[in-house]
Enzyme design. Structure first.
Site, PDB file in Angstrom:
ATOM      1  N   GLU A   1      -2.446  -9.235   2.760  1.00 28.12           N
ATOM      2  CA  GLU A   1      -2.716  -9.966   4.018  1.00 28.12           C
ATOM      3  C   GLU A   1      -4.329  -9.719   4.137  1.00 28.12           C
ATOM      4  O   GLU A   1      -4.865 -10.505   4.981  1.00 28.12           O
ATOM      5  CB  GLU A   1      -2.075  -9.152   5.030  1.00 28.12           C
ATOM      6  CG  GLU A   1      -2.739  -7.745   5.599  1.00 28.12           C
ATOM      7  CD  GLU A   1      -2.229  -6.542   4.724  1.00 28.12           C
ATOM      8  OE1 GLU A   1      -2.517  -5.425   4.824  1.00 28.12           O
ATOM      9  OE2 GLU A   1      -1.548  -6.975   3.693  1.00 28.12           O
TER      10      GLU A   1
ATOM     11  N   HIS B   1      -3.684  -5.016  -0.790  1.00 20.53           N
ATOM     12  CA  HIS B   1      -3.044  -5.458   0.791  1.00 20.53           C
ATOM     13  C   HIS B   1      -3.193  -7.158   0.591  1.00 20.53           C
ATOM     14  O   HIS B   1      -4.256  -7.617   0.627  1.00 20.53           O
ATOM     15  CB  HIS B   1      -4.118  -4.881   1.778  1.00 20.53           C
ATOM     16  CG  HIS B   1      -4.031  -3.790   2.154  1.00 20.53           C
ATOM     17  ND1 HIS B   1      -3.408  -3.281   3.150  1.00 20.53           N
ATOM     18  CD2 HIS B   1      -4.791  -2.602   1.697  1.00 20.53           C
ATOM     19  CE1 HIS B   1      -3.431  -1.910   3.380  1.00 20.53           C
ATOM     20  NE2 HIS B   1      -4.034  -1.637   2.543  1.00 20.53           N
TER      21      HIS B   1
ATOM     22  N   CYS C   1       0.772  -1.227   0.085  1.00 18.89           N
ATOM     23  CA  CYS C   1       0.164   0.076  -0.066  1.00 18.89           C
ATOM     24  C   CYS C   1       0.925   1.270  -0.075  1.00 18.89           C
ATOM     25  O   CYS C   1       1.574   1.282  -0.754  1.00 18.89           O
ATOM     26  CB  CYS C   1      -0.985  -0.166   1.211  1.00 18.89           C
ATOM     27  SG  CYS C   1      -2.237   1.030   0.975  1.00 18.89           S
TER      28      CYS C   1
END
Length: 212
Positions: A194, A192, A87
């Site tokens: 994750e 992202h 990001c």
């Protein structure tokens, strides 16, 4: 040692848990270490730089850690340690950010971090939610990742690279939006990983095994 840099501007816990899971599932002996210590960063075998919020705030937060910017430069550029920016961590790789004025970036990727400009004015900014990945340039870290795989975004700015070959992936959100960049020993994702479930975990796993 996989080192995640904590400078007060990232979703550190989620990122660390995702990397720990990938290490465990791959049967690797690597350790995941979250740190704000530049000496630890300088010794890292792999570096992850998350980031959320405004470009300038993130750069100021990083600068507030005495010696961290030099440690990253030494590790990533001089020693060619594999690097993963997430990001705003990816955006910091660019030459400069244009959010709230002009702020210098790392200049590892030649280009600017510019506001999203949408052809469809009915679409909302920030760009938030799931989108479909489009491969622009093949890369070993995209093994098992294909056009149409879903990835998760929360952002209003993206990297506009001056070198198309360094744009590894895009998404369509009222126009082409940079989703992933990379060169040499470094990659960055605007999305992202994750939070991107199977696709994100695959990318992290590929990064953990990467030998650029």
């Amino acid at each position: 040692m996989i080192t995640i840099i904590d400078y007060g501007s990232g979703n550190i816990r989620s990122a660390a848990k995702a990397f720990e899971r990938c290490v465990r599932e791959a049967g690797l002996s690597d350790t995941v270490h979250v740190t704000s210590d530049p000496d630890v960063a300088a010794r890292a075998d792999r570096i992850v730089l998350p980031g959320v919020g405004a470009f300038r705030d993130c750069r100021d937060g990083l600068n507030a850690l005495d010696g961290m910017r030099d440690a990253l430069q030494e590790a990533v550029i001089d020693r060619a340690v594999p690097f993963f920016g997430i990001c705003v961590g990816m955006q910091l790789m660019a030459t400069r950010g244009l959010e709230y004025g002009t702020t210098e970036g790392f200049n590892w990727i030649e280009g600017d971090v510019s506001a999203l400009e949408l052809d469809d004015t009915s679409m909302k900014i920030p760009h938030m939610g799931w989108n479909e990945f489009k491969v622009e340039n093949n890369h070993v870290l995209l093994d098992g990742i294909k056009d149409g795989d879903h990835i998760y975004f929360v952002h209003s700015y993206h990297v506009v690279s001056k070198k198309p070959e360094e744009v590894l992936g895009t998404v369509d959100y009222g126009g082409s939006v940079t989703a992933m960049i990379g060169r040499d020993n470094m990659i960055g994702t605007q999305f992202h990983p994750e939070k991107s479930q199977e696709t994100g975990l695959r990318l992290i796993s590929n990064f953990l095994k990467w030998k650029p």
